[in-house]
Design a protein around this motif. Sequence first.
Motif, PDB file in Angstrom:
ATOM      1  N   ILE A 150      -6.844  51.599   2.557  1.00 44.20           N
ATOM      2  CA  ILE A 150      -7.275  50.419   3.312  1.00 44.20           C
ATOM      3  C   ILE A 150      -8.712  50.091   2.931  1.00 44.20           C
ATOM      4  CG2 ILE A 150      -7.673  49.491   5.614  1.00 44.20           C
ATOM      5  CD1 ILE A 150      -5.449  51.234   6.646  1.00 44.20           C
ATOM      6  N   ALA A 151      -8.933  48.846   2.532  1.00 43.56           N
ATOM      7  CA  ALA A 151     -10.278  48.423   2.123  1.00 43.56           C
ATOM      8  C   ALA A 151     -11.260  48.633   3.264  1.00 43.56           C
ATOM      9  CB  ALA A 151     -10.257  46.956   1.704  1.00 43.56           C
TER      10      ALA A 151
ATOM     11  N   ILE B  51      -6.724  52.641  -5.694  1.00 45.89           N
ATOM     12  CA  ILE B  51      -7.340  51.703  -6.634  1.00 45.89           C
ATOM     13  C   ILE B  51      -8.839  51.624  -6.378  1.00 45.89           C
ATOM     14  CG2 ILE B  51      -7.365  49.307  -7.429  1.00 45.89           C
ATOM     15  CD1 ILE B  51      -4.468  49.118  -6.425  1.00 45.89           C
ATOM     16  N   GLN B  52      -9.639  51.848  -7.450  1.00 45.17           N
ATOM     17  CA  GLN B  52     -11.076  51.684  -7.400  1.00 45.17           C
ATOM     18  C   GLN B  52     -11.533  51.037  -8.695  1.00 45.17           C
ATOM     19  OE1 GLN B  52     -12.262  55.856  -5.760  1.00 45.17           O
ATOM     20  NE2 GLN B  52     -13.871  54.452  -5.196  1.00 45.17           N
ATOM     21  N   GLY B  53     -12.555  50.232  -8.604  1.00 44.01           N
ATOM     22  CA  GLY B  53     -13.070  49.553  -9.778  1.00 44.01           C
ATOM     23  C   GLY B  53     -13.867  48.336  -9.368  1.00 44.01           C
ATOM     24  N   THR B  54     -14.169  47.458 -10.324  1.00 42.20           N
ATOM     25  CA  THR B  54     -14.972  46.275 -10.068  1.00 42.20           C
ATOM     26  C   THR B  54     -14.207  45.039 -10.510  1.00 42.20           C
ATOM     27  OG1 THR B  54     -17.004  47.546 -10.367  1.00 42.20           O
ATOM     28  CG2 THR B  54     -17.192  45.159 -10.515  1.00 42.20           C
ATOM     29  N   HIS B  55     -14.194  44.011  -9.652  1.00 33.18           N
ATOM     30  CA  HIS B  55     -13.478  42.778  -9.938  1.00 33.18           C
ATOM     31  C   HIS B  55     -13.974  42.175 -11.250  1.00 33.18           C
ATOM     32  CE1 HIS B  55     -11.029  39.409  -9.235  1.00 33.18           C
ATOM     33  NE2 HIS B  55     -11.918  38.593  -8.687  1.00 33.18           N
ATOM     34  N   GLY B  56     -13.038  41.780 -12.097  1.00 35.15           N
ATOM     35  CA  GLY B  56     -13.382  41.234 -13.397  1.00 35.15           C
ATOM     36  C   GLY B  56     -13.175  42.234 -14.514  1.00 35.15           C
ATOM     37  N   TYR B  57     -13.262  43.536 -14.190  1.00 38.52           N
ATOM     38  CA  TYR B  57     -13.076  44.587 -15.188  1.00 38.52           C
ATOM     39  C   TYR B  57     -11.776  45.366 -14.962  1.00 38.52           C
ATOM     40  CZ  TYR B  57     -18.086  44.019 -16.248  1.00 38.52           C
ATOM     41  OH  TYR B  57     -19.318  43.532 -16.593  1.00 38.52           O
ATOM     42  N   LEU B  58     -11.118  45.161 -13.824  1.00 38.08           N
ATOM     43  CA  LEU B  58     -10.015  46.032 -13.407  1.00 38.08           C
ATOM     44  C   LEU B  58      -8.730  45.711 -14.172  1.00 38.08           C
ATOM     45  CD1 LEU B  58      -9.701  48.296 -11.343  1.00 38.08           C
ATOM     46  CD2 LEU B  58      -8.882  46.613  -9.723  1.00 38.08           C
ATOM     47  N   ASP B  59      -8.082  46.737 -14.678  1.00 42.70           N
ATOM     48  CA  ASP B  59      -6.825  46.637 -15.417  1.00 42.70           C
ATOM     49  C   ASP B  59      -5.731  46.112 -14.478  1.00 42.70           C
ATOM     50  OD1 ASP B  59      -4.536  46.976 -16.921  1.00 42.70           O
ATOM     51  OD2 ASP B  59      -4.547  49.169 -16.790  1.00 42.70           O
ATOM     52  N   PRO B  60      -5.058  44.984 -14.793  1.00 46.77           N
ATOM     53  CA  PRO B  60      -4.020  44.450 -13.889  1.00 46.77           C
ATOM     54  C   PRO B  60      -2.872  45.426 -13.655  1.00 46.77           C
ATOM     55  CG  PRO B  60      -4.662  42.811 -15.530  1.00 46.77           C
ATOM     56  CD  PRO B  60      -5.304  44.100 -15.942  1.00 46.77           C
ATOM     57  N   ILE B  61      -2.473  46.178 -14.671  1.00 41.91           N
ATOM     58  CA  ILE B  61      -1.378  47.143 -14.485  1.00 41.91           C
ATOM     59  C   ILE B  61      -1.779  48.216 -13.471  1.00 41.91           C
ATOM     60  CG2 ILE B  61       0.114  48.809 -15.644  1.00 41.91           C
ATOM     61  CD1 ILE B  61       0.669  45.918 -16.371  1.00 41.91           C
ATOM     62  N   TYR B  62      -2.980  48.744 -13.593  1.00 44.11           N
ATOM     63  CA  TYR B  62      -3.481  49.731 -12.624  1.00 44.11           C
ATOM     64  C   TYR B  62      -3.585  49.110 -11.232  1.00 44.11           C
ATOM     65  CZ  TYR B  62      -7.019  52.660 -10.332  1.00 44.11           C
ATOM     66  OH  TYR B  62      -7.715  53.429  -9.434  1.00 44.11           O
ATOM     67  N   TYR B  63      -4.005  47.837 -11.168  1.00 43.74           N
ATOM     68  CA  TYR B  63      -4.177  47.167  -9.878  1.00 43.74           C
ATOM     69  C   TYR B  63      -2.867  47.076  -9.101  1.00 43.74           C
ATOM     70  CZ  TYR B  63      -5.302  43.369  -6.625  1.00 43.74           C
ATOM     71  OH  TYR B  63      -5.487  42.612  -5.511  1.00 43.74           O
ATOM     72  N   TYR B  64      -1.763  46.794  -9.830  1.00 44.81           N
ATOM     73  CA  TYR B  64      -0.493  46.568  -9.142  1.00 44.81           C
ATOM     74  C   TYR B  64       0.365  47.817  -9.022  1.00 44.81           C
ATOM     75  CZ  TYR B  64      -1.205  41.557  -8.876  1.00 44.81           C
ATOM     76  OH  TYR B  64      -1.692  40.332  -8.565  1.00 44.81           O
TER      77      TYR B  64
ATOM     78  N   GLN C 250      -7.329  35.920  -8.497  1.00 48.52           N
ATOM     79  CA  GLN C 250      -7.709  35.282  -7.250  1.00 48.52           C
ATOM     80  C   GLN C 250      -7.760  36.240  -6.077  1.00 48.52           C
ATOM     81  OE1 GLN C 250      -4.768  32.234  -6.959  1.00 48.52           O
ATOM     82  NE2 GLN C 250      -5.819  30.827  -8.336  1.00 48.52           N
ATOM     83  N   SER C 251      -7.300  37.478  -6.253  1.00 46.08           N
ATOM     84  CA  SER C 251      -7.291  38.433  -5.146  1.00 46.08           C
ATOM     85  C   SER C 251      -8.689  38.942  -4.875  1.00 46.08           C
ATOM     86  CB  SER C 251      -6.352  39.601  -5.453  1.00 46.08           C
ATOM     87  OG  SER C 251      -6.804  40.275  -6.589  1.00 46.08           O
ATOM     88  N   SER C 252      -8.845  39.625  -3.740  1.00 47.61           N
ATOM     89  CA  SER C 252     -10.167  40.099  -3.342  1.00 47.61           C
ATOM     90  C   SER C 252     -10.623  41.238  -4.205  1.00 47.61           C
ATOM     91  CB  SER C 252     -10.128  40.567  -1.878  1.00 47.61           C
ATOM     92  OG  SER C 252      -9.746  39.508  -1.042  1.00 47.61           O
ATOM     93  N   GLU C 253     -11.934  41.481  -4.183  1.00 50.96           N
ATOM     94  CA  GLU C 253     -12.507  42.554  -4.992  1.00 50.96           C
ATOM     95  C   GLU C 253     -12.098  43.904  -4.479  1.00 50.96           C
ATOM     96  OE1 GLU C 253     -16.909  44.261  -6.266  1.00 50.96           O
ATOM     97  OE2 GLU C 253     -16.678  42.294  -5.399  1.00 50.96           O
ATOM     98  N   ILE C 254     -11.721  44.806  -5.369  1.00 51.55           N
ATOM     99  CA  ILE C 254     -11.315  46.151  -4.986  1.00 51.55           C
ATOM    100  C   ILE C 254     -12.548  46.930  -4.546  1.00 51.55           C
ATOM    101  CG2 ILE C 254     -10.236  48.289  -5.792  1.00 51.55           C
ATOM    102  CD1 ILE C 254      -8.383  45.865  -5.548  1.00 51.55           C
ATOM    103  N   PRO C 255     -12.529  47.663  -3.395  1.00 44.82           N
ATOM    104  CA  PRO C 255     -13.722  48.384  -2.936  1.00 44.82           C
ATOM    105  C   PRO C 255     -14.096  49.523  -3.851  1.00 44.82           C
ATOM    106  CG  PRO C 255     -11.772  48.969  -1.660  1.00 44.82           C
ATOM    107  CD  PRO C 255     -11.376  47.832  -2.550  1.00 44.82           C
ATOM    108  N   ARG C 256     -15.434  49.725  -4.055  1.00 43.32           N
ATOM    109  CA  ARG C 256     -15.952  50.857  -4.820  1.00 43.32           C
ATOM    110  C   ARG C 256     -16.420  51.958  -3.896  1.00 43.32           C
ATOM    111  NH1 ARG C 256     -16.840  53.740  -7.376  1.00 43.32           N
ATOM    112  NH2 ARG C 256     -18.682  53.750  -8.607  1.00 43.32           N
TER     113      ARG C 256
END
Length: 750
Positions: free
Chosen positions: A183-184, A588-601, A744-750
């Motif tokens: 949970i973010a 999932i952890q990382g920074t929006h713009g750099y995050l691998d879509p496969i890892y994200y989903y 367009q999704s929200s930024e993943i929390p670091r």
Amino acid sequence: MTITVVSPRQVTIGMIVVALKLQFLATVLLAGPGPITLPGCPETCGDVRVPYPFGIGQGCFHHGFNLTCDEEQHPPRLFLGDGVEVLGISLPDGTVRIRMNISWLDHAEFNGSWSVPAPAAGPLRVSSARNSFVAFGCNMVAKLIPYSALGGPTAQSSVCAAVCSETLSAASCSGVGCCRTSIAFWGDLPSYGVQVRHLVGQTDSGLFRRAVFVVDQDWFSRNEAEMASNYSKLDYEYENVVMAGSVPAVLEWSLDIARDEALFVLSPIGPGSSDFRCLSSNSFSYTIDGNYDRRRCNCSDGYEGNPYVSDGCQDIDECQLPDLYPCHGTCINLPGTHRCSPKKSIWSLPGLITIIAISSGFGLLFSLLGVAKITKKLKQQRAKKLRQFFFKRNHGLLLQQLISSNKDIAERMKIFSLEELEQATNKFDQNRILGRGGHGTVYKGILSDQRVVAIKKSKIVVQREIDQFINEVVILSQTNHRNVVRLFGCCLETEVPLLVYEFISNGTLSYHLHGQSENPLPWKDRLRIALETARAIAYLHSAASISVFHRDIKSANILLTDNLTAKVSDFGASRSISIDETGILTAIQGTHGYLDPIYYYTSRLTEKSDVYSFGVILAELLTKVTPVFSSHSSEVTSLASHFVSLKRDNRLWDVLDPQIIEEGGAEDAEVIANIAETCLSLKGEERPTMRQVETKLEDVQGSKVHPNSRITRTSQNAPQDKSFKGNRGSEGTRQYSLEKEFIQSSEIPR
């Protein structure tokens, strides 16, 4: 205090009097357990203890903490005011475990909410650290959207996706029929929005029953396999399977000083200053998530009980717990501590009467000196215990074992004392601050051997951030590469660990590309920085003693020295795996713009996730555009998708940095663009390994390639690179056409 046994001629009346007084004091202080509720109020309901401020019945609870006990059931069951069952209450953790029903959905799409079973203005909040967000279903994307105190959605959300083949077969929530995610963190909230959407590009499997819920992550980890297996059998034409009707969830609670002043005491601690302590003596309050007004209470060291009621914190009799507090002599209990003196009877010593008569005049003096020495000793013991407590909580024993078992690590890093780092930074002087961030401050320090270092000090006490500090220490202690920032050591004697790095003086690559640097980076330096960064990542993937996936590769984590040598930094989110593994399932952890879509989903982290992030850095070096930017239509656009689209339309020059053309680097830029395009492939198996990227960049650096050269994509049918032992095979076969939604999704929390 340690009492020394003396000869008969040295024993005095004063010593005897002091010993008798201490024994009497220990007897007086030996008390039974303190109260946990207000007088006359029930302490339990069935098997559940009900400590104040919670309570059952009028006058037994603090405002907002009322519970009810249904004694007609066997055993009796405890409920919140609106009928939600309470499974347990913990004062030290500040948590309430409840049982929540699962609502199964019969629709492909859903908009709803998940809220705590209490008023939003009450003390209960959903624990983001102890719960997970879980979704059961086929070909769906589920989102848990936090709502701020103002009632609107926040900038962060938790997302997971699940797909299904024609025949379900799943033993864990890894994206097939079931998915889960953390949970973010946006401060613990009382309410969340829930959204379910059909997965774009996927067909319906015929199983329309779906469910989304918040669940205690420890409980779900133990029952995940059974629930996932049951759902895979949920086919009405084959077998009727009964799914779970409810699951436990964890709520956190805290006290608001302005609203709950009755539970605190204003306690002056110095001239012109004051602070809040809790109602019971021998207790203290502490802040939640750095918010001064949100607090909880705990008993002081050496005491236990309920700090929210008068006399709730009682002294622990260490002498009754020899396993925890061993004493090979006479144990004397003292307030908050104990004393152990050697066993020796002085009553049978010859000449005792004569000695008492001679030394009676010195008794009072010895008593006064003894009291002063005991007080000083108690203060020293308490300070020592506090340092030892922090050292153990920060995994100091594990780190000591790691250093002692590896000679190479012992030569490279050291566990510093707090005193050493205070001396190096002039007691963390404000003039020594190098920079501040959302999570802490970095100080410049000079060690006793005259080495200049950067000392990282966090200002927020959150256990997940402490674990990230320790993760960074363990990983950096086992790496040795000229392009990886060097860790000199750490200090574990403070509430939050301090990390000591080599001092890098020239800022980050992000600052030089997107900041206010007066001297723009020349193209030849950008090429060299890209090659040095690739070498560091390839080393982490395949040349280190254990494979390391960085998980947050970005230009802000690449530091530059005075001569612009690249140093990869910030390993707080990194994960290490054995050399024979190809990936792991993780939050999932990382920074929006750099995050691998496969890892994200899918939550599956592989070495190709770092390759994708490195591809974004190559695009930054070519364009000097930030990873996420606003287009002319004011829509947020991903540099990765924008760059790949222009490259495939042969419009690279529309976005290429003009400085590269002016410096005559157009041919090399074409080759680098080809490398970036393959790194940014949506299919992980088509991306190159970092060792392949390193080799291709070395060719560009040596002018051994031509503009029409393209890096070979790896696939399941193409031969794999065999030039180094760390190469891994493909990481999957499914492709997700969800890039637009991902951007367009929200930024993943670091």
